[in-house]
Each structure stands twice: as structure tokens, then as C-alpha cells.
Design a protein around this motif. Structure first.
Motif, PDB file in Angstrom:
ATOM      1  N   SER A 104      79.332  14.427  67.810  1.00 26.72           N
ATOM      2  CA  SER A 104      80.473  15.126  67.628  1.00 26.72           C
ATOM      3  C   SER A 104      81.059  15.993  66.441  1.00 26.72           C
ATOM      4  O   SER A 104      81.448  16.992  66.381  1.00 26.72           O
ATOM      5  N   ALA A 105      79.864  15.490  65.545  1.00 25.65           N
ATOM      6  CA  ALA A 105      80.206  16.517  63.969  1.00 25.65           C
ATOM      7  C   ALA A 105      79.182  17.748  63.925  1.00 25.65           C
ATOM      8  O   ALA A 105      79.589  18.326  64.034  1.00 25.65           O
ATOM      9  N   TYR A 106      77.972  17.742  65.248  1.00 22.93           N
ATOM     10  CA  TYR A 106      77.620  18.480  64.666  1.00 22.93           C
ATOM     11  C   TYR A 106      77.907  19.234  66.082  1.00 22.93           C
ATOM     12  O   TYR A 106      78.111  21.081  65.840  1.00 22.93           O
ATOM     13  N   ILE A 107      78.280  19.516  67.376  1.00 20.09           N
ATOM     14  CA  ILE A 107      79.140  20.079  68.145  1.00 20.09           C
ATOM     15  C   ILE A 107      80.337  21.008  67.026  1.00 20.09           C
ATOM     16  O   ILE A 107      80.568  21.852  66.893  1.00 20.09           O
ATOM     17  N   ALA A 108      80.936  20.159  66.188  1.00 22.42           N
ATOM     18  CA  ALA A 108      82.477  21.336  65.713  1.00 22.42           C
ATOM     19  C   ALA A 108      82.156  21.545  64.535  1.00 22.42           C
ATOM     20  O   ALA A 108      82.428  23.045  64.772  1.00 22.42           O
ATOM     21  N   HIS A 109      80.183  21.690  64.273  1.00 21.97           N
ATOM     22  CA  HIS A 109      79.651  22.408  62.932  1.00 21.97           C
ATOM     23  C   HIS A 109      79.859  23.835  63.881  1.00 21.97           C
ATOM     24  O   HIS A 109      79.848  25.050  63.284  1.00 21.97           O
ATOM     25  N   ILE A 110      79.138  23.715  65.223  1.00 20.13           N
ATOM     26  CA  ILE A 110      78.627  25.040  66.183  1.00 20.13           C
ATOM     27  C   ILE A 110      79.601  25.458  65.908  1.00 20.13           C
ATOM     28  O   ILE A 110      79.577  26.657  65.756  1.00 20.13           O
ATOM     29  N   ARG A 111      80.721  24.718  66.837  1.00 21.78           N
ATOM     30  CA  ARG A 111      82.093  25.041  67.395  1.00 21.78           C
ATOM     31  C   ARG A 111      82.428  26.528  66.070  1.00 21.78           C
ATOM     32  O   ARG A 111      83.422  27.713  66.417  1.00 21.78           O
ATOM     33  N   ASP A 112      82.788  25.671  64.615  1.00 27.35           N
ATOM     34  CA  ASP A 112      83.334  26.135  63.544  1.00 27.35           C
ATOM     35  C   ASP A 112      82.563  27.231  63.798  1.00 27.35           C
ATOM     36  O   ASP A 112      83.123  28.691  63.455  1.00 27.35           O
ATOM     37  N   VAL A 113      81.451  27.298  63.044  1.00 30.92           N
ATOM     38  CA  VAL A 113      80.715  28.600  63.199  1.00 30.92           C
ATOM     39  C   VAL A 113      81.007  29.487  64.491  1.00 30.92           C
ATOM     40  O   VAL A 113      81.330  31.196  64.021  1.00 30.92           O
ATOM     41  N   SER A 114      81.092  29.472  65.417  1.00 25.94           N
ATOM     42  CA  SER A 114      81.329  30.570  66.739  1.00 25.94           C
ATOM     43  C   SER A 114      82.310  31.304  66.827  1.00 25.94           C
ATOM     44  O   SER A 114      82.571  31.869  66.853  1.00 25.94           O
ATOM     45  N   GLU A 115      83.594  30.016  66.074  1.00 28.70           N
ATOM     46  CA  GLU A 115      85.123  30.575  65.603  1.00 28.70           C
ATOM     47  C   GLU A 115      85.581  30.995  65.067  1.00 28.70           C
ATOM     48  O   GLU A 115      86.035  32.484  65.044  1.00 28.70           O
ATOM     49  N   ASN A 116      84.773  31.129  63.511  1.00 30.86           N
ATOM     50  CA  ASN A 116      85.281  32.060  62.130  1.00 30.86           C
ATOM     51  C   ASN A 116      83.867  32.246  61.437  1.00 30.86           C
ATOM     52  O   ASN A 116      84.280  33.317  61.441  1.00 30.86           O
ATOM     53  N   ASP A 117      82.905  32.495  61.962  1.00 27.51           N
ATOM     54  CA  ASP A 117      81.842  32.927  61.607  1.00 27.51           C
ATOM     55  C   ASP A 117      81.464  34.729  62.170  1.00 27.51           C
ATOM     56  O   ASP A 117      81.419  34.354  62.914  1.00 27.51           O
ATOM     57  N   SER A 118      80.747  35.150  61.465  1.00 28.06           N
ATOM     58  CA  SER A 118      80.398  36.642  62.200  1.00 28.06           C
ATOM     59  C   SER A 118      79.628  35.969  63.879  1.00 28.06           C
ATOM     60  O   SER A 118      78.728  34.294  62.904  1.00 28.06           O
ATOM     61  N   PRO A 119      79.419  36.223  65.305  1.00 26.37           N
ATOM     62  CA  PRO A 119      79.100  35.828  65.493  1.00 26.37           C
ATOM     63  C   PRO A 119      77.311  35.429  65.705  1.00 26.37           C
ATOM     64  O   PRO A 119      76.781  34.573  66.182  1.00 26.37           O
ATOM     65  N   ILE A 120      77.030  36.338  65.044  1.00 28.94           N
ATOM     66  CA  ILE A 120      75.339  36.036  65.093  1.00 28.94           C
ATOM     67  C   ILE A 120      74.905  34.829  64.638  1.00 28.94           C
ATOM     68  O   ILE A 120      73.693  34.271  64.686  1.00 28.94           O
ATOM     69  N   TYR A 121      76.398  34.160  63.295  1.00 27.65           N
ATOM     70  CA  TYR A 121      75.905  32.668  62.296  1.00 27.65           C
ATOM     71  C   TYR A 121      75.456  31.625  63.309  1.00 27.65           C
ATOM     72  O   TYR A 121      74.670  30.902  63.733  1.00 27.65           O
ATOM     73  N   THR A 122      76.344  32.028  65.039  1.00 32.90           N
ATOM     74  CA  THR A 122      75.952  31.483  66.356  1.00 32.90           C
ATOM     75  C   THR A 122      74.703  30.762  66.820  1.00 32.90           C
ATOM     76  O   THR A 122      74.071  29.332  66.883  1.00 32.90           O
ATOM     77  N   LEU A 123      73.596  31.650  66.531  1.00 29.96           N
ATOM     78  CA  LEU A 123      72.710  32.172  67.175  1.00 29.96           C
ATOM     79  C   LEU A 123      71.782  31.203  66.062  1.00 29.96           C
ATOM     80  O   LEU A 123      70.506  30.330  66.283  1.00 29.96           O
ATOM     81  N   LEU A 124      72.116  31.458  64.714  1.00 28.86           N
ATOM     82  CA  LEU A 124      71.272  30.475  63.745  1.00 28.86           C
ATOM     83  C   LEU A 124      71.639  28.960  63.761  1.00 28.86           C
ATOM     84  O   LEU A 124      70.955  28.458  63.326  1.00 28.86           O
ATOM     85  N   ALA A 125      72.706  29.057  63.348  1.00 27.61           N
ATOM     86  CA  ALA A 125      72.859  27.415  64.077  1.00 27.61           C
ATOM     87  C   ALA A 125      72.308  27.032  65.112  1.00 27.61           C
ATOM     88  O   ALA A 125      72.590  25.370  65.552  1.00 27.61           O
ATOM     89  N   LEU A 126      71.959  27.514  65.959  1.00 23.97           N
ATOM     90  CA  LEU A 126      71.924  26.716  67.117  1.00 23.97           C
ATOM     91  C   LEU A 126      70.094  26.825  67.357  1.00 23.97           C
ATOM     92  O   LEU A 126      68.931  26.316  68.055  1.00 23.97           O
ATOM     93  N   THR A 127      69.334  27.598  66.214  1.00 20.97           N
ATOM     94  CA  THR A 127      67.828  27.555  65.330  1.00 20.97           C
ATOM     95  C   THR A 127      66.766  26.570  65.682  1.00 20.97           C
ATOM     96  O   THR A 127      66.095  25.933  66.611  1.00 20.97           O
TER      97      THR A 127
END
Length: 197
Positions: free
Chosen positions: A78-101
Motif C-alpha cells: 500500500s505504501a509503495y503504491i501510494a508513493h508511485i501514485r503520488d509521483v504520477s499525480e504531482n511530479d513531472s510525468p517523467i518521474y513516474t518512469l523513474l519511480a518504476l525503474t
């Protein structure tokens, strides 16, 4: 706890992983919807979202999950998914790829560590070869996009390190959240003591 968390701890991890796949698909779609100024990135994020959708659908089918929304996750997932969701919703979209790397990179690294490719895993050989391909380089696509964004000044080293570190910690916590099997304490272990027969 859900029934699967009480009875078979490894099953809880697999169900959590199935929901993780579903949530990653959603996060990639969210990031794509937010990347209107970069159509190349937007198309790539949508493409990867569809790829994760396929993985999630296959896992849902395997575990007979009709809706991932109805699953109560363990704390680490739950915490890990919340982190990725937060990145995808609030940071520049490119950071989502970095969060998933870290997730994308982990499986091929594990494959190298356990000797995937040797075809020496008995009945699990097909599963190991498919899931732990030591030659998988899909994570490099993610990093290529991140490097481009870094060169363009969209990604900063400080923010990249923050996102990547949180994702690595999420992977560690997720892996460590699955209870390990302790055969000596298992009720189903075979006994060599004839008095127990």
C-alpha cells in the motif's frame, strides 16, 4: 487480515503484486494524461500503461480477482503504491518512469543472481525463465527517457535521487513483507518420525 494473508503468506504477496500491476497501469495512464506538452512521452506512457494492463489482467485471471479495487493490501504494498501514485499525480510525468525503474530492473537482476537461463528449476523452469530473464533490458527504455529529460532540464538530480530511493525502499519493504516459509514450523511438513504417523 484477508483470508489469503492468514492462510498462505506467499499468496498475500502474489495478490498484492497483482494489485500493484493494476495500480502501475493506472499511474502510467495518469502520468500520460498530464504530459500534454510532450507527445513522445505521452505516447510512450500510454503504451506502457497498456503493457502493464495486460500483465495485470493475466494476474487477475490467475488469482481469480474480478476487481483490484476490492483488495485490501498489506502495508508495504500500500505504501509503495501510494508513493508511485503520488509521483504520477504531482511530479513531472517523467518521474513516474523513474519511480518504476527499480521494479523493472529488479527482476532481471534477480534472474542473474539465481542463475535464470540455466533451465535448472524443475517444474518452475518456465516460470523462472519468463519472470526472471537475466537479459531483460526493458528498464533501459525508462532510463533513456529520464536521461533525455535530465539533459533537457526537466529532471533534477536531487529529485531523481529522492524518487528513485523511495522506490528502491518500496521494493525492499514489499519483498520483506511476505512472510517466509519456515518448514520446521509448518503443519504440513512431512515427518520422518514414525511415532507421528
Amino acid at each position: 487480515k484477508q483470508w489469503y494473508q492468514r492462510r498462505v503468506p506467499i499468496t498475500a504477496g502474489m495478490v498484492d503484486d497483482t494489485v500493484y500491476c493494476y495500480e502501475v497501469m493506472q499511474c502510467l495512464r495518469t502520468a500520460a494524461e498530464r504530459s500534454n506538452d510532450n507527445t513522445t512521452l505521452q505516447k510512450y506512457l500510454y503504451f506502457k500503461s497498456e503493457s502493464w494492463k495486460g500483465v495485470g489482467a493475466k494476474s487477475c485471471n490467475t488469482w481469480h480477482i474480478k476487481s483490484a479495487d476490492g483488495i485490501k493490501l498489506g502495508g508495504a504494498a500500500s505504501a509503495y503504491i501510494a508513493h508511485i501514485r503520488d509521483v504520477s499525480e504531482n511530479d513531472s510525468p517523467i518521474y513516474t518512469l523513474l519511480a518504476l525503474t527499480p521494479c523493472k530492473r529488479l527482476w532481471s537482476w534477480l534472474g542473474k543472481q539465481i542463475g535464470s537461463g540455466t533451465k535448472d528449476f524443475g517444474v518452475y523452469t518456465t516460470w523462472v525463465e519468463r519472470n526472471f530473464n537475466p537479459h531483460s533490458t526493458g528498464y533501459l527504455e525508462y532510463l533513456d527517457h529520464v536521461e533525455w529529460a535530465y539533459q533537457a532540464g526537466v529532471v533534477t538530480a536531487e529529485k531523481a535521487l529522492e524518487v528513485f530511493t523511495a522506490s528502491i525502499q518500496g521494493e525492499v519493504n514489499f519483498f520483506n513483507s511476505v512472510a517466509r516459509c519456515e518448514p520446521a514450523k509448518s503443519r504440513t511438513r512431512l515427518s520422518t518420525d514414525r511415532s507421528e504417523l
